[in-house]
Scaffold this motif. Structure first.
Motif, PDB file in Angstrom:
ATOM      1  N   UNK A 368       5.333  -6.433  -3.896  1.00  0.00           N
ATOM      2  CA  UNK A 368       4.755  -7.125  -5.046  1.00  0.00           C
ATOM      3  C   UNK A 368       3.726  -8.165  -4.619  1.00  0.00           C
ATOM      4  N   UNK A 369       4.001  -8.886  -3.542  1.00  0.00           N
ATOM      5  CA  UNK A 369       3.102  -9.946  -3.110  1.00  0.00           C
ATOM      6  C   UNK A 369       1.955  -9.443  -2.246  1.00  0.00           C
ATOM      7  N   UNK A 370       2.022  -8.199  -1.795  1.00  0.00           N
ATOM      8  CA  UNK A 370       0.966  -7.662  -0.928  1.00  0.00           C
ATOM      9  C   UNK A 370      -0.039  -6.801  -1.676  1.00  0.00           C
ATOM     10  N   UNK A 371       0.391  -6.183  -2.756  1.00  0.00           N
ATOM     11  CA  UNK A 371      -0.488  -5.266  -3.481  1.00  0.00           C
ATOM     12  C   UNK A 371      -0.799  -5.851  -4.850  1.00  0.00           C
ATOM     13  N   UNK A 372      -2.056  -6.074  -5.112  1.00  0.00           N
ATOM     14  CA  UNK A 372      -2.469  -6.603  -6.405  1.00  0.00           C
ATOM     15  C   UNK A 372      -2.129  -5.613  -7.509  1.00  0.00           C
ATOM     16  N   UNK A 373      -1.723  -6.151  -8.660  1.00  0.00           N
ATOM     17  CA  UNK A 373      -1.398  -5.262  -9.785  1.00  0.00           C
ATOM     18  C   UNK A 373      -2.664  -4.616 -10.348  1.00  0.00           C
ATOM     19  N   UNK A 374      -3.836  -5.105  -9.946  1.00  0.00           N
ATOM     20  CA  UNK A 374      -5.110  -4.497 -10.342  1.00  0.00           C
ATOM     21  C   UNK A 374      -5.786  -3.847  -9.137  1.00  0.00           C
ATOM     22  N   UNK A 375      -4.967  -3.331  -8.230  1.00  0.00           N
ATOM     23  CA  UNK A 375      -5.467  -2.753  -6.986  1.00  0.00           C
ATOM     24  C   UNK A 375      -6.499  -1.676  -7.253  1.00  0.00           C
ATOM     25  N   UNK A 376      -7.667  -1.801  -6.589  1.00  0.00           N
ATOM     26  CA  UNK A 376      -8.726  -0.807  -6.754  1.00  0.00           C
ATOM     27  C   UNK A 376      -9.345  -0.446  -5.404  1.00  0.00           C
ATOM     28  N   UNK A 377      -8.588  -0.659  -4.321  1.00  0.00           N
ATOM     29  CA  UNK A 377      -9.162  -0.484  -2.997  1.00  0.00           C
ATOM     30  C   UNK A 377      -9.411   0.982  -2.644  1.00  0.00           C
ATOM     31  N   UNK A 378      -8.707   1.892  -3.260  1.00  0.00           N
ATOM     32  CA  UNK A 378      -8.881   3.308  -2.952  1.00  0.00           C
ATOM     33  C   UNK A 378      -8.290   4.129  -4.088  1.00  0.00           C
ATOM     34  N   UNK A 379      -8.735   5.409  -4.231  1.00  0.00           N
ATOM     35  CA  UNK A 379      -8.186   6.260  -5.293  1.00  0.00           C
ATOM     36  C   UNK A 379      -6.678   6.458  -5.173  1.00  0.00           C
ATOM     37  N   UNK A 380      -6.169   6.393  -3.960  1.00  0.00           N
ATOM     38  CA  UNK A 380      -4.729   6.550  -3.784  1.00  0.00           C
ATOM     39  C   UNK A 380      -4.278   5.688  -2.613  1.00  0.00           C
ATOM     40  N   UNK A 381      -3.058   5.181  -2.693  1.00  0.00           N
ATOM     41  CA  UNK A 381      -2.500   4.403  -1.597  1.00  0.00           C
ATOM     42  C   UNK A 381      -1.327   5.160  -0.997  1.00  0.00           C
ATOM     43  N   UNK A 382      -1.346   5.290   0.329  1.00  0.00           N
ATOM     44  CA  UNK A 382      -0.194   5.841   1.023  1.00  0.00           C
ATOM     45  C   UNK A 382       0.725   4.684   1.383  1.00  0.00           C
ATOM     46  N   UNK A 383       1.913   4.654   0.793  1.00  0.00           N
ATOM     47  CA  UNK A 383       2.896   3.616   1.081  1.00  0.00           C
ATOM     48  C   UNK A 383       3.892   4.176   2.092  1.00  0.00           C
ATOM     49  N   UNK A 384       3.862   3.625   3.304  1.00  0.00           N
ATOM     50  CA  UNK A 384       4.731   4.082   4.385  1.00  0.00           C
ATOM     51  C   UNK A 384       5.870   3.077   4.557  1.00  0.00           C
ATOM     52  N   UNK A 385       7.098   3.544   4.475  1.00  0.00           N
ATOM     53  CA  UNK A 385       8.262   2.666   4.621  1.00  0.00           C
ATOM     54  C   UNK A 385       9.159   3.220   5.715  1.00  0.00           C
ATOM     55  N   UNK A 386       9.353   2.422   6.750  1.00  0.00           N
ATOM     56  CA  UNK A 386      10.161   2.838   7.901  1.00  0.00           C
ATOM     57  C   UNK A 386      11.619   2.433   7.683  1.00  0.00           C
TER      58      UNK A 386
END
Length: 560
Positions: A368-386
């Motif tokens: 929540x604190x890392x990704x803006x709720x108005x995120x527009x940096x790319x058409x899709x975000x790959x969220x990788x969770x280890x």
């Protein structure tokens, strides 16, 4: 665009000549000899599989990477992070990717690969274009020795990285948690019923190893806070250098000034001007005095709010308790302002959360604190969770994927997410169709991918024991090795025990009773009963032989 297939010819000598499908509507196969890429429809693919009823369709694809320890899960994750977020990291790696846009059109990016023949790719991407098509979020709650450097288009939320880059990890963590908690409270999110909400934060002074323990015991809570902040300031200034006796003397002078009602200005205290400090930039007495005055203001702030009853100091436990979220946030902001976010003097700890509960809250708060709720940096975000399930109770492991999907759908309805996770949890795997699973193993030291493994098709809503055995490469059954050794030893005791050894027989019976697997328990009990019965028959036979021998010796004087 989402990543649907990657062929790795050579990644740092760790992954060689391996292809990976990520669970799309197509199955790709690369013929190395002919250098041709083939595509066929995935016959069991289900469109919008990860859409929850009544929620936005934010999650476009979920892929789980599983395998035993050392099989290469982290290596593949590292490849995905670099390949999707940094233009320069992979200049020497040999691979190609297939990506798909929202219309279903396919694109190829090749990195040092020989020309790959295919008739279904709409466009071949150059390096610069490839790295504008996606961004990466990386989250790991695992604390290990790996270093995670900053990548160009990556939002790094790993514990290792945050510890490395944040001046005060503990205070930043609590602040992140509070931001998230306030947001879900304001929006009346359904997550309030799923995620542990702390009722109070505890503030504890740092340990003062530089001082005599008897001296520390005489300090009040406020003195310990001041002392901890002062030493934190000195350590930040000195880096790896030892704090001198003169500097410790300066700290003690300050305590007179900050705590013990000394009226004179700090610079006017007896002997303070004679203290010798290192002759380096930012080590002057004036620099120390400026910082010490800020610390005094912070101590006065604590005393003021404690007197008003807003903060509660438990002198016996040496903690200050703050039980209102708005006051917690205010306190942390004041603390960060007084220390300028550059050094630490206190520890923050949620008062009523277990490690698992803190981890659950922290996962969502970091995102929540890392990704803006108005995120527009790319058409899709790959969220990788280890290792998504790290520190989570099995009950929470069952629900974590559903809550993540719900979270992204509620808070990021306009963002398209491709979720890639590693896991050792069969509960997580039971939430995924088999085609969304990548099984890794090692053979002769090389990472291999079981592309043709038919077993993985049965993971969704599957039997947990079957998933454990087949998808996590468990050998020799699901029983613990210690239990297996004890059961084998028990078997050996059963077939050798004498029925007259009552204590030994009783111990064997008790061991059989505590075995949880009913088939094994019943079989061993039957074996014991049969063995004891054989013992009895042997005894009767032996007695008859003795009687016959005695009769022969006595000339037939004994009757049967």
């Amino acid at each position: 665009m989402k990543l649907v297939y990657v062929w790795i010819e050579n990644y740092d000598q760790l992954i060689k000549q391996q292809g990976f499908n990520f669970g799309s509507e197509y199955i790709f196969t690369y013929d190395q000899k002919k250098k041709i890429l083939y595509k066929e429809k995935n016959p069991i693919y289900i469109q919008n599989f990860f859409k929850l009823e009544g929620k936005a369709n934010s999650i476009k694809q979920v892929t789980a990477i599983v395998g035993r320890n050392g099989a290469g899960k982290t290596t593949l994750l590292q490849f995905l992070r670099y390949a999707s977020s940094d233009l320069f990291k992979f200049k020497d790696s040999v691979y190609f990717e297939i990506l798909m846009d929202s219309n279903g059109d396919l694109y190829m990016y090749q990195n040092l690969m020989p020309e790959v023949s295919t008739d279904f790719v709409s466009l071949k991407l150059n390096r610069k274009k490839r790295f504008t098509l996606s961004s990466v979020g990386y989250l790991s709650t695992v604390l290990d020795r790996r270093q995670y450097e900053r990548l160009q288009r990556e939002k790094n939320m790993s514990t290792n990285y945050l510890l490395k880059t944040e001046h005060n990890f503990e205070s930043e963590k609590v602040k992140r948690d509070l931001n998230f908690i306030q947001s879900i409270e304001l929006s009346k999110s359904q997550l309030m019923d799923k995620i542990p909400i702390p009722s109070a934060v505890e503030v504890r002074p740092v340990e003062l190893y530089e001082l005599d323990s008897e001296v520390i015991e005489s300090f009040t809570y406020e003195e310990k806070i001041a002392q901890g902040m002062l030493l934190g300031y000195l350590k930040k200034k000195k880096a790896n250098e030892t704090i001198s006796s003169d500097e410790l003397l300066l700290v003690n002078k300050f305590l007179d000034y900050a705590i013990r009602s000394e009226k004179r200005p700090l610079e006017k205290l007896d002997g303070i001007q004679e203290i010798e400090l290192p002759k380096k930039p930012h080590f002057s007495l004036e620099h120390y005095i400026t910082s010490f005055k800020r610390i005094k203001q912070f101590i006065k702030y604590i005393q003021k709010y404690t007197d008003k009853g807003y903060f509660h100091i438990d002198y016996y436990r040496n903690v200050m308790v703050i039980d209102k979220h708005i006051l917690m946030k205010s306190f942390i902001s004041k603390y960060m302002n007084f220390t300028k976010g550059q050094y630490s003097g206190v520890y923050f700890h949620w008062a009523n959360l277990s490690t698992g509960e803190e981890t659950m809250l922290d996962i969502f708060a970091r995102i929540f604190n890392s990704i803006s709720r108005n995120e527009k940096s790319a058409p899709i975000m790959m969220m990788i969770i280890d290792e998504l399930e790290n520190n989570l109770h099995p009950q929470w492991q069952k629900g974590i994927l559903k809550e993540l999907i719900s979270f992204f759908s509620e808070f990021y309805p306009n963002l398209q997410i491709q979720l890639v996770i590693t896991s050792h949890s069969p509960f997580l795997l039971s939430d995924l169709p088999g085609y969304s699973t990548i099984l890794l193993n090692k053979k002769d030291g090389a990472i291999i991918h079981n592309e043709q493994n038919e077993i993985i098709k049965s993971t969704f809503a599957g039997n947990i024991h079957t998933i454990l055995k087949d998808s996590f490469f468990l050998e020799d059954g699901l029983m613990g090795e210690f239990a297996k050794e004890k059961v084998n030893a028990l078997y050996r005791e059963i077939i050798t025990v004498d029925r007259n050894q009552k204590m030994e027989v009783d111990e064997i019976s008790k061991m059989i009773q505590i075995i949880g697997e009913p088939v094994i328990r019943v079989k061993l009990q039957q074996l014991l009963d049969e063995h004891l019965q054989l013992n009895l028959h042997d005894e009767i036979s032996q007695l008859k032989q003795k009687i016959a021998k005695l009769e022969a010796q006595q000339g037939g004087q004994f009757d049967d």
